[in-house]
Design a protein around this motif. Structure first.
Motif, short mmCIF file in Angstrom:
data_model
loop_
_atom_site.label_atom_id
_atom_site.label_comp_id
_atom_site.label_asym_id
_atom_site.label_seq_id
_atom_site.Cartn_x
_atom_site.Cartn_y
_atom_site.Cartn_z
N UNK A 25 0.74 -1.05 0.23
CA UNK A 25 0.06 -0.05 0.19
C UNK A 25 0.71 1.35 0.04
N UNK A 26 0.36 2.19 -1.04
CA UNK A 26 1.51 3.22 -1.27
C UNK A 26 0.58 4.39 -1.76
N UNK A 27 1.25 5.69 -1.78
CA UNK A 27 0.39 6.80 -2.18
C UNK A 27 0.21 6.81 -3.75
N UNK A 28 -0.60 7.57 -4.25
CA UNK A 28 -0.50 7.80 -5.68
C UNK A 28 0.57 8.61 -6.09
N UNK A 39 3.62 -1.67 3.94
CA UNK A 39 2.67 -0.28 4.18
C UNK A 39 3.67 0.75 4.04
N UNK A 40 3.63 1.45 2.92
CA UNK A 40 4.41 2.76 2.71
C UNK A 40 3.54 4.02 2.71
N UNK A 98 -2.13 5.96 4.07
CA UNK A 98 -2.54 4.49 3.98
C UNK A 98 -3.40 4.25 5.28
N UNK A 99 -3.95 5.02 5.98
CA UNK A 99 -4.93 4.96 7.16
C UNK A 99 -6.10 5.59 6.95
#
Length: 549
Positions: A106-109, A276-277, A324-325
């Motif tokens: 999981x990581x941001x766009x 989780x990033x 990611x929260x």
């Protein structure tokens, strides 16, 4: 004098060339085994001719090493590289070595996840295993096809360097087969793409990549769309994985109950590696070992750039997509803090004896047009010792425990069985069922389900729990607020984590239709609290005297 033995000059030349070639291959094989420092030392001392040979060997090694190094070679260094992309590379390298993995990233766009995980990495994997099949799925068939088209075109462009070729009769963007570069003969390997919800028929996959399974916030907030995605995940994608195959899910978080959330809450959660990033590190357990407060890709998105994004998108979107929260929008009746600070473990529960245990059922239907789940909750109560702030001596008070959430989309022939099985497992003394929209039928469903389980000898000799039908007369707010007050007073404990139930509680606002999980929990704690000594903490209910069976 003995005659001289003569040898044909051509034979001597041929022998020397073969010998030198064999010696060179041996030297190259040994060179490949050396460390990077040792190879640099040799190159520094080598002649210009030898250095050119070693450069070619280094290029070949880079193509083989990882998706990132391959992309750097093929694009003359234009492809971006970063530590978090190296982490993705390591996952694919491990899988290519033959290790079956389930990995959730999981990581941001806009941090390069799709380009690396759904394009360069599967291309690299196929170059290492041209006899394997890869599946790529995204939120839409068009996006998945774009990934397939890119990989197909890359094979056309770089195939000779990678040892890859397309089969002449199978070159579609969404499905192609590989062929031997020498003979053109069809190989077992290839690629297939699909949109989430679409079919993945045909051969199975050695590697499945699910990239961005959710399109946008509207889709993430839709219970129907989340349910559809999960059904596709369980009944389509997971059934196509070859024995020993691997699955990689890489996404931006949108909702607590998105695909990543359900994987984290699933029965096989322990089988998954979680990377989780968040955009800004907020945990000492960061996969990259970052210090708290450090950005994920500082060369592209420094802290100032991220702060600007945060102001632009707002806290809810920032928390979900970038950190990611995902958190439910605060509704004002329940607060997340009340649940978190009073959470118990199953080990802690063993230290007390529960005085009562009930199973509560809230059948689907009623006010909500979207909730199609049956709420099935097990809850208990016990007199627990606490310390008084005023007298600093032990006191006892009734406290309440949410034990299990077995809510699901179930028909009448199913929810009765599940409720009774839960009652057997927890040895419940009562099954509380809301009868607002089912009347006597809801109680009859329970009775018939228990009789069938008893006939099959699945009730373990227990007597049938008392059935307590309740008909809520007051509004949702008046029913929920007294139970929320018990949470605020630290008198309700969730034994473990129930992400979907908790998400419903925290996000519920007055005026909204209340979801079935939350209603079931409210009914269960109400029943238990009403038995705490005569004082009713709830509102009006039409219900029989619950004491006894």
């Amino acid at each position: 004098m003995p005659a001289k033995t003569t040898t044909d000059t051509g034979d001597l030349v041929g022998h020397d060339v073969l010998g030198e070639a064999e010696q060179l291959l041996q030297l190259v094989a040994q060179y490949r085994l050396l460390s990077r420092g040792q190879r640099r030392s040799i190159a520094f001392r080598a002649s210009a001719e030898l250095r050119a040979v070693l450069a070619q060997v280094e290029s070949e090694m880079a193509l083989e090493r990882s998706p990132g190094s391959m992309s750097a070679i093929l694009t003359d260094g234009r492809e971006k590289q970063a530590r978090h992309l190296d982490l993705i590379d390591r996952v694919f390298r491990d899988i290519a070595r033959g290790h079956a993995r389930k990995v959730l990233i999981t990581m941001p766009p806009r941090h390069g996840k799709s380009r690396r995980a759904a394009r360069w990495a599967p291309l690299w994997y196929l170059s290492r295993h041209p006899d394997h099949r890869v599946m790529i799925a995204s939120y839409s068939a068009d996006l998945a096809d774009d990934h397939g088209r890119w990989i197909r075109d890359a094979i056309n462009a770089y195939g000779p360097q990678l040892g890859l070729a397309l089969h002449a009769g199978s070159k579609a963007a969404n499905r192609f087969d590989l062929a031997s570069p020498e003979t053109g003969e069809r190989l077992e390997g290839g690629l297939v793409t699909a949109g989430v919800g679409g079919g993945l028929t045909g051969k199975g996959a050695h590697l499945a990549i699910v990239d961005d399974p959710i399109k946008d916030d509207a889709e993430a907030q839709s219970p129907t769309m989340r349910k559809r995605l999960w059904e596709w995940w369980t009944s389509v994608l997971n059934t196509r994985i070859e024995p020993g195959g691997s699955i990689i899910v890489i996404q931006t978080r949108w909702h607590e109950d998105d695909l990543a959330g359900r994987i984290l809450a699933g029965e096989d959660a322990d089988d998954w590696t979680i990377l989780d990033l968040p955009a800004i590190c907020d945990s000492p357990d960061d996969p990259l070992g970052r210090e708290i407060g450090k950005p994920l890709w500082p060369l592209r998105y420094g802290l100032k750039a991220l702060a600007k994004i945060r102001r632009a998108v707002g806290e809810r979107v920032w928390g979900s997509l970038y950190q990611q929260k995902p958190r439910p929008v605060a509704g004002g009746v329940w607060q997340e803090e009340w649940i978190e600070r009073n959470r118990w473990s199953t080990a802690a529960l063993r230290s007390i004896d529960l005085d009562r245990i009930v199973v509560t059922v809230d059948p689907a239907g009623g006010e909500s047009a979207v909730n199609d789940e049956v709420g099935i909750i097990a809850a208990g109560c016990a007199e627990v010792e606490s310390v008084s702030d005023r007298h600093d001596r032990p006191e006892f008070r009734d406290e309440y425990f949410v034990l299990e959430d077995r809510s699901a989309s179930l028909g009448a022939d199913e929810w009765g069985t599940q409720a009774c099985l839960l009652a057997v497992e927890w040895q419940a003394d009562a099954i509380v069922v809301e009868a607002n929209f089912g009347g006597d039928m809801t109680s009859q469903v329970i009775r018939q389900a228990w009789q069938e389980l008893a006939r099959r000898k699945l009730t373990k000799g227990q007597l049938m729990p008392r059935i307590i039908p309740v008909t809520a007369k007051k509004g949702k707010r008046l029913r929920a607020e007294p139970i929320a007050q018990l949470y605020e007073q630290d008198r309700v404990h969730h034994v473990g984590r129930f992400p979907r139930l908790e998400s419903q509680m925290i996000s519920w606002m007055v005026g909204m239709d209340s979801p079935d999980r939350m209603d079931a929990a409210v009914h269960g704690i109400t029943e238990l609290a009403d038995m705490g000594g005569g004082e009713t903490v709830f509102g009006d209910y039409d219900r029989p005297d619950p004491r006894g069976r």
